[in-house]
Design a protein around this motif. Structure first.
Motif, PDB file in Angstrom:
ATOM      1  N   ASN A   1       4.260   6.027 -13.702  1.00  0.00           N
ATOM      2  CA  ASN A   1       5.195   4.946 -13.417  1.00  0.00           C
ATOM      3  C   ASN A   1       4.564   3.813 -12.616  1.00  0.00           C
ATOM      4  N   LEU A   2       3.447   4.081 -11.964  1.00  0.00           N
ATOM      5  CA  LEU A   2       2.770   3.013 -11.218  1.00  0.00           C
ATOM      6  C   LEU A   2       2.278   1.897 -12.137  1.00  0.00           C
ATOM      7  N   LYS A   3       2.189   2.164 -13.429  1.00  0.00           N
ATOM      8  CA  LYS A   3       1.825   1.106 -14.381  1.00  0.00           C
ATOM      9  C   LYS A   3       2.775  -0.081 -14.284  1.00  0.00           C
ATOM     10  N   TRP A   4       4.030   0.198 -13.963  1.00  0.00           N
ATOM     11  CA  TRP A   4       5.047  -0.845 -13.979  1.00  0.00           C
ATOM     12  C   TRP A   4       5.502  -1.269 -12.579  1.00  0.00           C
ATOM     13  N   ALA A   5       4.874  -0.728 -11.558  1.00  0.00           N
ATOM     14  CA  ALA A   5       5.300  -1.023 -10.184  1.00  0.00           C
ATOM     15  C   ALA A   5       4.739  -2.369  -9.745  1.00  0.00           C
ATOM     16  N   THR A   6       5.619  -3.274  -9.404  1.00  0.00           N
ATOM     17  CA  THR A   6       5.200  -4.597  -8.937  1.00  0.00           C
ATOM     18  C   THR A   6       5.076  -4.653  -7.420  1.00  0.00           C
ATOM     19  N   ASP A   7       5.534  -3.623  -6.736  1.00  0.00           N
ATOM     20  CA  ASP A   7       5.520  -3.642  -5.270  1.00  0.00           C
ATOM     21  C   ASP A   7       4.471  -2.703  -4.689  1.00  0.00           C
ATOM     22  N   VAL A   8       3.612  -2.142  -5.534  1.00  0.00           N
ATOM     23  CA  VAL A   8       2.514  -1.295  -5.075  1.00  0.00           C
ATOM     24  C   VAL A   8       1.214  -1.870  -5.633  1.00  0.00           C
ATOM     25  N   LYS A   9       0.305  -2.240  -4.742  1.00  0.00           N
ATOM     26  CA  LYS A   9      -0.954  -2.880  -5.141  1.00  0.00           C
ATOM     27  C   LYS A   9      -2.164  -1.970  -4.961  1.00  0.00           C
ATOM     28  N   ALA A  10      -2.033  -0.933  -4.152  1.00  0.00           N
ATOM     29  CA  ALA A  10      -3.126   0.024  -3.930  1.00  0.00           C
ATOM     30  C   ALA A  10      -2.507   1.320  -3.436  1.00  0.00           C
ATOM     31  N   VAL A  11      -3.218   2.430  -3.646  1.00  0.00           N
ATOM     32  CA  VAL A  11      -2.687   3.755  -3.313  1.00  0.00           C
ATOM     33  C   VAL A  11      -3.707   4.516  -2.467  1.00  0.00           C
ATOM     34  N   VAL A  12      -3.204   5.193  -1.434  1.00  0.00           N
ATOM     35  CA  VAL A  12      -4.011   6.096  -0.626  1.00  0.00           C
ATOM     36  C   VAL A  12      -3.506   7.512  -0.858  1.00  0.00           C
ATOM     37  N   LEU A  13      -4.428   8.433  -1.091  1.00  0.00           N
ATOM     38  CA  LEU A  13      -4.095   9.838  -1.314  1.00  0.00           C
ATOM     39  C   LEU A  13      -4.710  10.652  -0.189  1.00  0.00           C
ATOM     40  N   VAL A  14      -3.882  11.412   0.539  1.00  0.00           N
ATOM     41  CA  VAL A  14      -4.347  12.121   1.726  1.00  0.00           C
ATOM     42  C   VAL A  14      -3.606  13.447   1.848  1.00  0.00           C
ATOM     43  N   GLY A  15      -4.173  14.366   2.590  1.00  0.00           N
ATOM     44  CA  GLY A  15      -3.508  15.619   2.898  1.00  0.00           C
ATOM     45  C   GLY A  15      -3.159  15.673   4.369  1.00  0.00           C
TER      46      GLY A  15
ATOM     47  N   VAL B   1       0.855  -1.200   0.000  1.00  0.00           N
ATOM     48  CA  VAL B   1       0.000   0.000   0.000  1.00  0.00           C
ATOM     49  C   VAL B   1       0.884   1.240   0.000  1.00  0.00           C
ATOM     50  N   ALA B   2       0.728   2.077  -1.013  1.00  0.00           N
ATOM     51  CA  ALA B   2       1.448   3.344  -1.075  1.00  0.00           C
ATOM     52  C   ALA B   2       0.555   4.450  -0.534  1.00  0.00           C
ATOM     53  N   THR B   3       1.140   5.338   0.256  1.00  0.00           N
ATOM     54  CA  THR B   3       0.416   6.498   0.765  1.00  0.00           C
ATOM     55  C   THR B   3       1.089   7.763   0.264  1.00  0.00           C
ATOM     56  N   ILE B   4       0.340   8.551  -0.489  1.00  0.00           N
ATOM     57  CA  ILE B   4       0.802   9.854  -0.957  1.00  0.00           C
ATOM     58  C   ILE B   4       0.199  10.898  -0.029  1.00  0.00           C
ATOM     59  N   THR B   5       1.057  11.671   0.639  1.00  0.00           N
ATOM     60  CA  THR B   5       0.589  12.705   1.556  1.00  0.00           C
ATOM     61  C   THR B   5       0.976  14.071   1.020  1.00  0.00           C
ATOM     62  N   LEU B   6      -0.019  14.860   0.675  1.00  0.00           N
ATOM     63  CA  LEU B   6       0.228  16.249   0.289  1.00  0.00           C
ATOM     64  C   LEU B   6       0.574  17.005   1.562  1.00  0.00           C
ATOM     65  N   ASN B   7       1.746  17.603   1.583  1.00  0.00           N
ATOM     66  CA  ASN B   7       2.306  18.019   2.871  1.00  0.00           C
ATOM     67  C   ASN B   7       2.721  19.492   2.891  1.00  0.00           C
ATOM     68  N   ARG B   8       1.745  20.361   2.683  1.00  0.00           N
ATOM     69  CA  ARG B   8       1.953  21.802   2.879  1.00  0.00           C
ATOM     70  C   ARG B   8       0.821  22.306   3.774  1.00  0.00           C
ATOM     71  N   PRO B   9       0.764  21.810   5.006  1.00  0.00           N
ATOM     72  CA  PRO B   9      -0.403  22.076   5.859  1.00  0.00           C
ATOM     73  C   PRO B   9      -0.634  23.548   6.153  1.00  0.00           C
TER      74      PRO B   9
END
Length: 284
Positions: free
Chosen positions: A62-76, A34-42
């Protein structure tokens, strides 16, 4: 019988591990697929810049070719999701640009949505607080959205003198909440509260503010533990079938499902069922 081997040259050109990626304009973490993308300019409610737009676009590509990421979380961070394009770093400079450069920008922002939809991993947006402009678009472009009652989502382009047709909003939003409701939000730019957003179907469910990220990551972990190749096919078909007739969609799904029946995960599920066990999927 020897184990099936993939040509290393093919693997090298089509596998790009991303767990170790070092993000520049946001935070990136990977744990158990699980990848977590955190927008980080609070301090500014996590606005986007030209640079963060481009980096997000390239990362989702690039996530098209990532074998080690199965789902993504996007959060601030800091109790807000994203306030949209930075007023000082994006909006101000745009006023001074000519048409070719403005089109360069709008195509770049649209490309981010294209890449979010094209990557095979399900994307879950964890929305709290302000979710406006491009932030609302990124939530919209995600596959699922968990939110809080205090969240405020606004497609506010009309309020700054622009059309509501930004980054695919006129195509995506009506499909999520219906034409009339989408029209209201895009014509007025008003905020959609969390409870109303859940009633309208924009949000899958509401969570407490302190739990929304954990709930999104748990959902992502459940998806990551599932048949990730098949999940990618599901995402592809959900997107592609917008432009198909029913007959075309049924045929496309027949072909897609036949491909999934060739996977080891399908075989694992059958043998686990026979053994009265839970299948352990591996995404192949």
């Amino acid at each position: 019988m020897s184990e099936y081997q993939i040509d290393p040259a093919l693997v090298a050109g089509n596998h790009k591990p991303l767990a170790g990626y070092q993000a520049t304009h946001f935070q990136w973490q990977v744990a158990d697929g699980v990848a977590t993308i955190t927008l980080n300019r609070p301090e500014r409610k996590n606005p986007l810049t030209f640079e963060s737009y481009a980096e997000l676009r390239d990362l989702f590509h690039n996530l098209k070719w990532a074998t080690d990421v199965k789902a993504v979380v996007l959060v601030g961070s800091g109790g807000n999701f994203c306030s949209g394009g930075d007023v000082h770093e994006i909006i101000g400079p745009l006023v001074a640009l000519k048409a070719p450069e403005l089109l360069m920008f709008t195509r770049m922002t649209g490309e981010l949505v294209k890449m979010m939809r094209a990557c095979p991993q399900p994307i879950i947006a964890a929305v709290d607080g302000v979710c406006a402009g491009a932030g609302a678009i990124m939530a919209m472009a995600s596959d699922m959205r968990l939110a809080t009652a205090r969240s405020k989502t606004a497609f506010l382009f009309n309020r700054v003198g622009l059309a509501g047709c930004d980054m695919g909003a006129c195509a995506f939003l009506p499909r999520i909440i219906g034409q009339g409701r989408a029209s209201e939000l895009l014509y007025t730019g008003r905020s959609l509260g969390g409870e109303e957003g859940e009633r309208w179907g924009f949000f899958n469910r509401l969570c407490e503010p302190e739990a929304v990220l954990a709930e999104a990551q748990k959902l992502a972990a459940d998806l990551a533990a599932g048949p990730s190749f098949a999940n990618g096919i599901t995402k592809t078909m959900l997107h592609q079938e917008w432009a198909m007739t029913i007959e075309q969609a049924i045929e496309a799904e027949a072909q897609a499902q036949a491909i999934c029946m060739l996977t080891e995960d399908f075989s694992r599920a059958y043998h686990a069922f026979v053994a009265k066990q839970k299948p352990q999927f591996e995404g192949n």
